[in-house]
Design an enzyme around this catalytic site. Structure first.
Site, PDB file in Angstrom:
ATOM      1  N   SER A   1      -2.378   5.556  -1.044  1.00 32.63           N
ATOM      2  CA  SER A   1      -3.406   4.545  -0.772  1.00 32.63           C
ATOM      3  C   SER A   1      -4.386   5.085   0.261  1.00 32.63           C
ATOM      4  O   SER A   1      -3.996   5.703   1.246  1.00 32.63           O
ATOM      5  CB  SER A   1      -2.763   3.255  -0.243  1.00 32.63           C
ATOM      6  OG  SER A   1      -1.916   2.684  -1.210  1.00 32.63           O
TER       7      SER A   1
ATOM      8  N   THR B   1      10.108   2.017  -3.507  1.00 32.54           N
ATOM      9  CA  THR B   1       9.956   0.598  -3.193  1.00 32.54           C
ATOM     10  C   THR B   1      10.766  -0.257  -4.162  1.00 32.54           C
ATOM     11  O   THR B   1      11.471  -1.193  -3.761  1.00 32.54           O
ATOM     12  CB  THR B   1       8.479   0.196  -3.252  1.00 32.54           C
ATOM     13  OG1 THR B   1       7.740   0.990  -2.323  1.00 32.54           O
ATOM     14  CG2 THR B   1       8.285  -1.276  -2.928  1.00 32.54           C
TER      15      THR B   1
ATOM     16  N   ASN C   1       0.864  -1.183   0.000  1.00 36.86           N
ATOM     17  CA  ASN C   1       0.000   0.000   0.000  1.00 36.86           C
ATOM     18  C   ASN C   1       0.898   1.230   0.000  1.00 36.86           C
ATOM     19  O   ASN C   1       1.369   1.698   1.036  1.00 36.86           O
ATOM     20  CB  ASN C   1      -0.906  -0.012   1.234  1.00 36.86           C
ATOM     21  CG  ASN C   1      -1.938  -1.112   1.161  1.00 36.86           C
ATOM     22  OD1 ASN C   1      -2.886  -1.045   0.384  1.00 36.86           O
ATOM     23  ND2 ASN C   1      -1.745  -2.156   1.967  1.00 36.86           N
ATOM     24  N   GLU C   2       1.146   1.736  -1.192  1.00 36.85           N
ATOM     25  CA  GLU C   2       2.085   2.826  -1.385  1.00 36.85           C
ATOM     26  C   GLU C   2       1.480   4.168  -0.967  1.00 36.85           C
ATOM     27  O   GLU C   2       0.262   4.275  -0.771  1.00 36.85           O
ATOM     28  CB  GLU C   2       2.497   2.888  -2.861  1.00 36.85           C
ATOM     29  CG  GLU C   2       3.179   1.630  -3.378  1.00 36.85           C
ATOM     30  CD  GLU C   2       4.623   1.507  -2.927  1.00 36.85           C
ATOM     31  OE1 GLU C   2       5.016   2.161  -1.943  1.00 36.85           O
ATOM     32  OE2 GLU C   2       5.382   0.755  -3.567  1.00 36.85           O
ATOM     33  N   PRO C   3       2.312   5.203  -0.819  1.00 40.42           N
ATOM     34  CA  PRO C   3       1.775   6.533  -0.546  1.00 40.42           C
ATOM     35  C   PRO C   3       0.676   6.895  -1.546  1.00 40.42           C
ATOM     36  O   PRO C   3       0.822   6.671  -2.756  1.00 40.42           O
ATOM     37  CB  PRO C   3       3.005   7.440  -0.720  1.00 40.42           C
ATOM     38  CG  PRO C   3       4.149   6.566  -0.333  1.00 40.42           C
ATOM     39  CD  PRO C   3       3.788   5.206  -0.844  1.00 40.42           C
TER      40      PRO C   3
END
Length: 640
Positions: free
Chosen positions: A170, A185, A166-168
Site C-alpha cells: 500500500s 492477514t 492497508n496491506e504490504p
C-alpha cells in the site's frame, strides 16, 4: 511503564527509534492509559462545544480500551453524545450481523453500551454491490473531512505490518478502497471463520493518507508475536513492505505497547547500547550470549576487542578481562543442561537446575490444550516418567474448537456405526443432532453443545492415547475442562474463580514437588495466557501451605517459539531416538494433523514445529561452545 531515563539516554534511544514508544508492563495497564487519553479528549471537546472525531479499530488489541470506555460511561458519567466515530475497515463481503462482522463487534463492545447516537458512528459496508464501493469510499472520507478530520486514530498492527487493511504494498497516499487481503492477514483471521477457505479474500479499508491526516495516532500492540514487526516499524526504514513504518513521518504518533511486544526493540534487546545498565548476572549473560551469536564465536573465544567494538566496554570496565567474563557465562550455560529434569538422585546438586531430593517427586504437567504437553515438553515428560517420578498431567481445556468439522463427522459416523453393530447403549441423540448440524453448518457459525461434546471427546481420547504411550496410569490423567473455555468461540470468557478453584483443588490433591506450566505468552488474550493465569492464581492461594514450600514451578514454551538463550534455566537434551519417541507421541493427536483449524501462517505440522524448535535450541548451545545434542527442551523457573 518503562523506567525514567535521562536526557542523554533519550537521545541515544532516538538514534534507533523513529517513533515514540510507551511501554507498559501488560496490555491491561496500557489499555487503561489509552482509554484515559481518549476520555480526556472527549470531555475537552464537549466542554468546548465541539465534536470529537475518533478513528476506531477492531480485533483483540483494542478490546480492553473499549471495556474501560464503557466503564467510564457507566460509572463516571463519560458521555459520547458529542462523539463521531469512523471504523478503519470491514471484511468484504460480509453481513453486519455475522459473528465476524466489525459492525457487530463494535456494537457489542462499545456502541450498544454508551450514549453515542446511531447516526454518529460509521463502519464500512460489507454488503455493498461491487460497483457502489468506489463512491462509498469517497463519501466515507468526505464525512470525516466535513467533521474537521480525525482527532485520534486508534490502530493495531498486523504481523505483516498492515494498519487497517492497508496491506504490504500500500502506498503512503492510498485512499479508502476495496483491497485484496494478504494471505498472512487471512490466515490470522481463519480461526474466527472456521478455516482459511471460509475467510473473506477482500476488505474495505480507510486509506493510509486518511490515517496520516489524523491529528493524533495511537498504535497498540500486545504479545511476543508482534515484537518483530514492532521493531521493523519503529527502527527500520520507511517502506511500503511495512505500512506501519509510514507513521515515522507522522508528527504526533505514539506506539503504546506491552513489554512482550517490545522485546526486539534495541532498548530492550540490547539496552547497554542506549542507556546505562546495572551489570547483574542476568544482564551479563544476555550481553555475552548475544555478542557471541552476533559474531559467530563460541563464548570462550570472545576477546576484549570484541567487547570494546560492540558497545560492551562498560562491562569490561566493571569486571575486567573478557576471559573471566567468558568463563563465568560458559559455566552458567553448562549448569543449565541436565538429563535429569526431576533432579539426579544421590548427586551433588549445587550446580544442577533441579534438586536431588526427594529422589522421586510428585509432578503436575499443566497442558492448556490436550496436546501441549507432548508438543512442548514431550521429551521431558517421557523422561520424568521413566526416571520414576509420579507424573500427573492436567489438561486444562477440552480443545474442542481446534477439531475440524470433517474430523468430527468422521468420528460421529464411526460411533454411530459401532453402536448399531454392538447394540450398546450409546445416546444416538447426541450423534444425530451433531451430524445434522454439521451437514448444514454455515461458515463461521458457532458449534452447538452436541458438536462441542463430540469434538471434546475426540481431543480427550487422543490425550489418553498419548498418556498410555508414555506409560501413565489413568488415575494420573486429569481433564479439568475449565469453564472459561467453553464458549464455542475463539474468544473466551475471562478467567473466573471457578477456573482457579479447579486448578487449586488438583494441586492440593497431588501436593507436587514440581509443576510444569505453559509460559507461552505470544498471544496475551489466548488460551495459554488464561491457563497460566489460572495456575498463578491457584499457587497464590496455596503458597503458604507446607507442601508448597517444597514445590518448584517450571515454565515451558509452546510450538511457535522458545525462551531466549540467556533466559533458559533448565535445558533437557534429547537423543535422535528420543526425538522420534516424542514425534510418535505427537502423532497420537490425529485430529491435529494434516491441516488443523489453527494452522496460522506456519504451514508446518505441530511435530515439525516442535522438532525444528528443539533442534534450534540445541544448535544455539553448540554455537556458544557447548556440547552438541540432537535437540533440547528449555524451561525457566518461576519463583513464587
Amino acid at each position: 511503564m518503562q523506567k525514567q531515563l535521562t536526557d542523554f539516554d533519550l537521545e541515544r534511544i532516538k538514534a534507533f527509534e523513529q517513533i515514540h514508544t510507551e511501554i507498559f508492563e501488560n496490555s491491561s495497564k496500557a489499555s487503561l492509559a489509552v482509554a484515559s487519553e481518549m476520555a480526556s479528549l472527549i470531555r475537552k471537546k464537549e466542554a468546548e462545544g465541539k465534536p470529537c472525531v475518533l478513528g476506531l479499530a477492531t480485533g483483540n488489541t483494542p478490546k480492553l480500551v473499549y471495556i474501560e470506555l464503557v466503564r467510564l460511561h457507566r460509572e463516571e458519567g463519560l458521555s459520547f453524545r458529542n462523539v463521531y466515530s469512523f471504523n478503519l475497515d470491514e471484511y468484504y463481503p460480509i453481513a453486519p450481523d455475522s459473528p465476524q462482522s466489525y459492525v457487530r463487534f463494535m456494537k457489542e463492545m462499545l456502541f450498544d453500551h454508551v450514549d453515542i447516537p446511531e447516526d454518529h458512528y460509521f463502519i464500512p459496508d460489507g454488503r455493498l454491490p461491487m460497483d457502489r464501493i468506489p463512491a462509498f469510499c469517497k463519501e466515507y472520507e468526505q464525512k470525516i473531512e466535513e467533521l474537521g478530520g480525525l482527532d485520534i486514530q486508534l490502530l493495531g498492527i498486523g504481523s505483516n505490518g498492515h494498519i487497517g487493511f492497508n496491506e504490504p504494498g500500500s502506498l503512503v497516499d492510498s485512499k479508502t478502497r476495496l483491497i485484496a487481503l494478504n494471505h498472512t492477514t487471512r490466515a490470522g483471521a481463519a480461526s474466527d471463520f472456521g478455516g482459511l477457505s471460509a475467510t473473506p479474500k477482500k476488505g474495505i479499508t480507510l486509506g493510509v493518507k486518511a490515517i496520516m491526516s489524523a491529528r493524533r495516532v495511537i498504535l497498540m500492540a500486545w504479545g511476543e508475536s508482534k515484537a518483530d514487526v514492532i521493531k521493523l516499524a519503529v527502527e527500520g526504514p520507511v517502506t511500503e513492505r511495512i505500512p506501519a513504518s509510514y507513521l515515522q513521518a507522522h508528527p504526533n504518533t505514539t506506539f503504546v505497547i506491552d513489554e512482550a511486544s517490545a522485546q526486539q526493540l534495541t532498548k530492550y534487546k540490547s539496552p547497554w547500547l542506549v542507556e546505562t545498565v546495572t551489570w547483574d548476572n542476568k544482564m551479563i549473560r544476555k550481553a555475552v550470549t548475544q555478542l557471541a551469536l552476533q559474531l559467530g564465536k563460541s563464548v570462550l573465544k570472545l576477546t576484549d576487542k570484541d567487547y570494546n567494538d560492540n558497545g560492551l566496554s562498560d562491562l569490561l570496565a566493571v569486571y575486567g578481562h573478557a576471559y573471566d567474563i567468558n568463563i563465568q557465562v560458559f559455566n552458567q550455560l553448562q549448569h543449565t543442561i541436565t538429563g535429569w529434569p526431576g533432579g539426579k538422585p544421590n548427586a551433588d546438586d549445587t550446580y544442577r537446575p533441579e534438586r536431588a531430593e526427594p529422589a522421586s517427586k510428585r509432578v503436575i504437567i499443566f497442558s492448556p490444550h490436550p496436546d501441549d504437553d507432548i508438543i512442548s515438553m514431550g521429551g521431558t515428560f517421557i523422561r520424568l516418567h521413566e526416571q520414576g517420578h509420579e507424573v500427573h498431567v492436567a489438561y486444562q481445556t477440552s480443545g474442542n474448537i481446534a477439531v475440524s468439522d470433517d474430523e468430527a463427522l468422521r468420528y460421529i459416523d464411526f460411533a454411530a456405526d459401532l453402536s448399531k453393530r454392538t447394540e450398546q447403549g450409546i445416546d444416538h441423540s447426541v450423534y444425530d443432532t451433531a451430524r445434522d448440524f454439521l451437514k448444514k453448518k454455515k461458515p463461521g457459525e458457532i458449534d452447538i453443545p452436541e458438536v462441542r461434546t463430540v469434538k471434546a471427546i475426540i481431543r480427550r481420547s487422543e490425550a489418553k492415547a498419548t498418556c498410555r504411550f508414555v506409560g501413565l496410569p489413568d488415575e494420573q490423567v486429569h481433564f479439568l475442562d475449565l469453564p472459561f473455555y467453553e464458549t464455542g468461540l475463539v474468544q473466551k470468557k475471562p478467567l473466573g474463580d471457578e477456573d482457579v478453584q479447579i486448578v487449586a483443588r488438583l494441586i492440593d490433591q497431588v501436593k507436587p514437588q514440581q509443576i510444569y506450566a505453559a509460559g507461552d505468552l505470544a498471544d496475551p488474550h489466548g488460551t495459554h495466557k488464561v491457563c497460566l493465569d489460572a495456575v498463578f492464581a491457584a499457587i497464590e492461594q496455596l503458597k503458604d501451605k507446607e507442601y508448597m514450600k517444597d514445590c518448584w514451578l517450571w515454565l515451558y514454551r509452546g510450538a511457535w517459539a522458545e525462551w531466549d538463550i540467556h533466559e533458559i534455566e533448565m535445558a533437557v537434551p534429547m537423543s535422535p531416538e528420543q526425538v522420534l519417541q516424542k514425534r510418535y507421541g505427537i502423532f497420537k493427536h490425529q485430529s491435529q494433523k494434516d491441516g488443523v483449524v489453527f494452522q496460522g501462517n506456519d504451514s508446518r505440522e505441530f511435530w515439525q514445529r516442535a522438532e525444528d524448535r528443539n533442534a534450534a535450541t540445541a544448535a544455539l548451545y553448540n554455537k556458544l561452545g557447548l556440547a552438541e545434542y540432537a535437540a533440547m527442551e528449555a524451561f525457566v523457573r518461576w519463583k513464587f
